[in-house]
Design a protein around this motif. Structure first.
Motif, PDB file in Angstrom:
ATOM      1  N   GLY A   1       3.385  15.404  -6.852  1.00 27.51           N
ATOM      2  CA  GLY A   1       2.879  14.098  -6.471  1.00 27.51           C
ATOM      3  C   GLY A   1       3.735  13.348  -5.498  1.00 27.51           C
ATOM      4  N   GLY A   2       4.968  13.753  -5.299  1.00 31.32           N
ATOM      5  CA  GLY A   2       5.756  13.182  -4.209  1.00 31.32           C
ATOM      6  C   GLY A   2       6.681  12.065  -4.614  1.00 31.32           C
ATOM      7  N   TYR A   3       6.188  10.922  -5.090  1.00 27.12           N
ATOM      8  CA  TYR A   3       7.025   9.772  -5.323  1.00 27.12           C
ATOM      9  C   TYR A   3       6.989   9.372  -6.798  1.00 27.12           C
ATOM     10  CZ  TYR A   3       7.376   9.300  -0.342  1.00 27.12           C
ATOM     11  OH  TYR A   3       7.646   9.536   0.972  1.00 27.12           O
ATOM     12  N   PRO A   4       8.145   9.047  -7.372  1.00 27.59           N
ATOM     13  CA  PRO A   4       8.179   8.667  -8.768  1.00 27.59           C
ATOM     14  C   PRO A   4       7.520   7.318  -8.997  1.00 27.59           C
ATOM     15  CG  PRO A   4      10.316   8.290  -7.758  1.00 27.59           C
ATOM     16  CD  PRO A   4       9.466   8.980  -6.740  1.00 27.59           C
TER      17      PRO A   4
ATOM     18  N   TYR B   1       0.799  -1.228   0.000  1.00 25.63           N
ATOM     19  CA  TYR B   1       0.000   0.000   0.000  1.00 25.63           C
ATOM     20  C   TYR B   1       0.831   1.277   0.000  1.00 25.63           C
ATOM     21  CZ  TYR B   1      -4.694  -1.756   0.122  1.00 25.63           C
ATOM     22  OH  TYR B   1      -5.887  -2.323  -0.255  1.00 25.63           O
ATOM     23  N   PHE B   2       2.110   1.195   0.346  1.00 25.49           N
ATOM     24  CA  PHE B   2       2.881   2.423   0.522  1.00 25.49           C
ATOM     25  C   PHE B   2       2.839   3.319  -0.717  1.00 25.49           C
ATOM     26  CE2 PHE B   2       6.498   5.203   0.500  1.00 25.49           C
ATOM     27  CZ  PHE B   2       6.505   5.709   1.790  1.00 25.49           C
ATOM     28  N   HIS B   3       3.198   2.800  -1.861  1.00 30.38           N
ATOM     29  CA  HIS B   3       3.241   3.640  -3.069  1.00 30.38           C
ATOM     30  C   HIS B   3       1.847   4.042  -3.549  1.00 30.38           C
ATOM     31  CE1 HIS B   3       7.525   3.790  -3.633  1.00 30.38           C
ATOM     32  NE2 HIS B   3       7.597   2.517  -3.318  1.00 30.38           N
ATOM     33  N   ARG B   4       0.877   3.156  -3.368  1.00 28.32           N
ATOM     34  CA  ARG B   4      -0.508   3.521  -3.758  1.00 28.32           C
ATOM     35  C   ARG B   4      -0.998   4.686  -2.919  1.00 28.32           C
ATOM     36  NH1 ARG B   4      -3.729  -2.038  -3.431  1.00 28.32           N
ATOM     37  NH2 ARG B   4      -5.471  -0.765  -4.152  1.00 28.32           N
ATOM     38  N   LEU B   5      -0.781   4.600  -1.613  1.00 25.13           N
ATOM     39  CA  LEU B   5      -1.204   5.690  -0.735  1.00 25.13           C
ATOM     40  C   LEU B   5      -0.376   6.948  -0.979  1.00 25.13           C
ATOM     41  CD1 LEU B   5      -1.824   3.778   2.631  1.00 25.13           C
ATOM     42  CD2 LEU B   5      -3.543   4.728   1.067  1.00 25.13           C
ATOM     43  N   ALA B   6       0.916   6.771  -1.271  1.00 18.91           N
ATOM     44  CA  ALA B   6       1.772   7.937  -1.520  1.00 18.91           C
ATOM     45  C   ALA B   6       1.290   8.703  -2.754  1.00 18.91           C
ATOM     46  CB  ALA B   6       3.226   7.508  -1.699  1.00 18.91           C
TER      47      ALA B   6
ATOM     48  N   ILE C   1       2.731  13.307   3.618  1.00 23.80           N
ATOM     49  CA  ILE C   1       2.425  12.014   2.997  1.00 23.80           C
ATOM     50  C   ILE C   1       2.909  10.871   3.879  1.00 23.80           C
ATOM     51  CG2 ILE C   1       2.970  10.507   1.045  1.00 23.80           C
ATOM     52  CD1 ILE C   1       3.157  13.099  -0.661  1.00 23.80           C
ATOM     53  N   GLU C   2       4.179  10.940   4.276  1.00 22.24           N
ATOM     54  CA  GLU C   2       4.727   9.845   5.090  1.00 22.24           C
ATOM     55  C   GLU C   2       4.027   9.766   6.441  1.00 22.24           C
ATOM     56  OE1 GLU C   2       9.137   9.590   3.133  1.00 22.24           O
ATOM     57  OE2 GLU C   2       8.678   8.761   5.095  1.00 22.24           O
TER      58      GLU C   2
ATOM     59  N   PHE D   1      -1.788   8.664  -3.986  1.00 20.07           N
ATOM     60  CA  PHE D   1      -3.081   9.245  -3.628  1.00 20.07           C
ATOM     61  C   PHE D   1      -2.884  10.496  -2.765  1.00 20.07           C
ATOM     62  CE2 PHE D   1      -6.371   9.046  -0.134  1.00 20.07           C
ATOM     63  CZ  PHE D   1      -7.369   9.691  -0.849  1.00 20.07           C
ATOM     64  N   LEU D   2      -2.103  10.371  -1.725  1.00 18.39           N
ATOM     65  CA  LEU D   2      -1.923  11.491  -0.793  1.00 18.39           C
ATOM     66  C   LEU D   2      -1.102  12.615  -1.419  1.00 18.39           C
ATOM     67  CD1 LEU D   2      -1.315   9.329   2.380  1.00 18.39           C
ATOM     68  CD2 LEU D   2      -3.332  10.741   1.891  1.00 18.39           C
ATOM     69  N   GLY D   3      -0.198  12.269  -2.333  1.00 15.39           N
ATOM     70  CA  GLY D   3       0.574  13.301  -3.026  1.00 15.39           C
ATOM     71  C   GLY D   3      -0.338  14.217  -3.817  1.00 15.39           C
ATOM     72  N   ARG D   4      -1.332  13.625  -4.461  1.00 17.18           N
ATOM     73  CA  ARG D   4      -2.275  14.431  -5.249  1.00 17.18           C
ATOM     74  C   ARG D   4      -3.280  15.158  -4.368  1.00 17.18           C
ATOM     75  NH1 ARG D   4      -1.372   9.862  -8.789  1.00 17.18           N
ATOM     76  NH2 ARG D   4      -0.336  10.669 -10.641  1.00 17.18           N
ATOM     77  N   MET D   5      -3.467  14.669  -3.158  1.00 20.95           N
ATOM     78  CA  MET D   5      -4.427  15.320  -2.267  1.00 20.95           C
ATOM     79  C   MET D   5      -3.775  16.387  -1.396  1.00 20.95           C
ATOM     80  SD  MET D   5      -7.209  13.941  -3.182  1.00 20.95           S
ATOM     81  CE  MET D   5      -8.235  14.802  -2.000  1.00 20.95           C
ATOM     82  N   THR D   6      -2.527  16.159  -0.963  1.00 18.95           N
ATOM     83  CA  THR D   6      -1.920  17.080   0.006  1.00 18.95           C
ATOM     84  C   THR D   6      -0.767  17.898  -0.557  1.00 18.95           C
ATOM     85  OG1 THR D   6      -0.235  15.535   0.810  1.00 18.95           O
ATOM     86  CG2 THR D   6      -2.422  15.381   1.813  1.00 18.95           C
ATOM     87  N   HIS D   7      -0.033  17.368  -1.566  1.00 22.54           N
ATOM     88  CA  HIS D   7       1.134  18.044  -2.144  1.00 22.54           C
ATOM     89  C   HIS D   7       2.187  18.364  -1.092  1.00 22.54           C
ATOM     90  CE1 HIS D   7      -1.205  18.274  -5.758  1.00 22.54           C
ATOM     91  NE2 HIS D   7      -2.160  18.877  -5.091  1.00 22.54           N
ATOM     92  N   SER D   8       2.395  17.469  -0.166  1.00 23.24           N
ATOM     93  CA  SER D   8       3.390  17.699   0.882  1.00 23.24           C
ATOM     94  C   SER D   8       4.050  16.374   1.247  1.00 23.24           C
ATOM     95  CB  SER D   8       2.702  18.309   2.116  1.00 23.24           C
ATOM     96  OG  SER D   8       3.592  18.294   3.208  1.00 23.24           O
ATOM     97  N   ALA D   9       5.336  16.212   0.865  1.00 24.58           N
ATOM     98  CA  ALA D   9       6.037  14.949   1.140  1.00 24.58           C
ATOM     99  C   ALA D   9       6.071  14.607   2.633  1.00 24.58           C
ATOM    100  CB  ALA D   9       7.445  14.984   0.551  1.00 24.58           C
ATOM    101  N   PRO D  10       6.385  15.576   3.522  1.00 18.80           N
ATOM    102  CA  PRO D  10       6.381  15.213   4.954  1.00 18.80           C
ATOM    103  C   PRO D  10       5.015  14.742   5.439  1.00 18.80           C
ATOM    104  CG  PRO D  10       7.507  17.303   4.607  1.00 18.80           C
ATOM    105  CD  PRO D  10       6.852  16.944   3.315  1.00 18.80           C
TER     106      PRO D  10
END
Length: 199
Positions: free
Chosen positions: A116-119, A46-51, A64-65, A53-62
């Motif tokens: 989006g955070g993660y490649p 789930y890590f990359h799927r959630l990353a 997201i994790e 999703f959350l990258g597009r919702m929050t635009h904040s790497a810290p």
């Protein structure tokens, strides 16, 4: 002849998506029993799927994790409360959505978009450049949508979820999701058209 008829009436092999859903439900049942290895497999899955999703919702790497860790902590602690009435992915994304809303409500300053955070997967340099350009344009437009519309767009187009799943995650009726998608598509069309004219 009997063998042919029997073979024709046999149920079709489970589709890959159905098998993946069943595997996730099996892993979650093991997590509910305290199996740490099953939890690690679920976390990695789930890590990359959630990353994304959350990258597009929050635009904040810290954020997201932090949200992923909070989400998966709930999964670990409350796996036994999963009742099987939805897909495991719907249940996990619902937790992540609620954690994201809570985290963003505590952020004072607007968060910056990083695309989006993660490649994702590896690409050729040309494909990568084109994908980056398209992703930036789309991310910029999606980021300008109101939260409920953004959630519907991200889960539909980037995670392949249907309206019923999105309604379960957003805790709203299916018709509300349809209405949000209608307005989101119209707004995205306006935003992207305006961007083209401004070039």
């Amino acid at each position: 002849m009997q063998q042919t008829i029997t073979g024709a009436l046999a149920p079709p092999a489970a589709a890959p998506a159905a098998r993946a859903d069943a595997e996730e439900a099996r892993l979650l049942a093991q997590v509910a029993a305290g199996d740490r290895q099953a939890f690690e497999r679920l976390y990695r899955g789930y890590f990359h799927r959630l990353a994304r999703f959350l990258g597009r919702m929050t635009h904040s790497a810290p954020l997201i994790e932090e949200i992923i860790n909070d989400t998966m902590l709930v999964v670990w602690r409350r796996a036994s409360s999963y009742d099987g009435t939805s897909k495991v992915s719907t249940w996990v994304f619902g937790i992540a959505w609620r954690k994201a809303k809570k985290a963003l409500s505590m952020v004072d300053e607007p968060v910056e978009s990083d695309g989006g955070g993660y490649p994702a997967e590896e690409q050729s340099p040309e494909q990568h450049a084109q994908a980056e350009q398209l992703a930036r344009r789309l991310a910029g437009a999606v980021a300008r949508l109101p939260w409920p519309q953004r959630l519907a767009v991200v889960l539909t187009y980037f995670h392949g979820m249907d309206y019923a799943e999105i309604a379960a995650i957003a805790e709203c009726p299916v018709n509300t999701v349809k209405t949000r998608m209608f307005h989101a598509r119209r707004r995205l069309k306006e935003l992207l058209a305006g961007e083209e004219e401004g070039r």
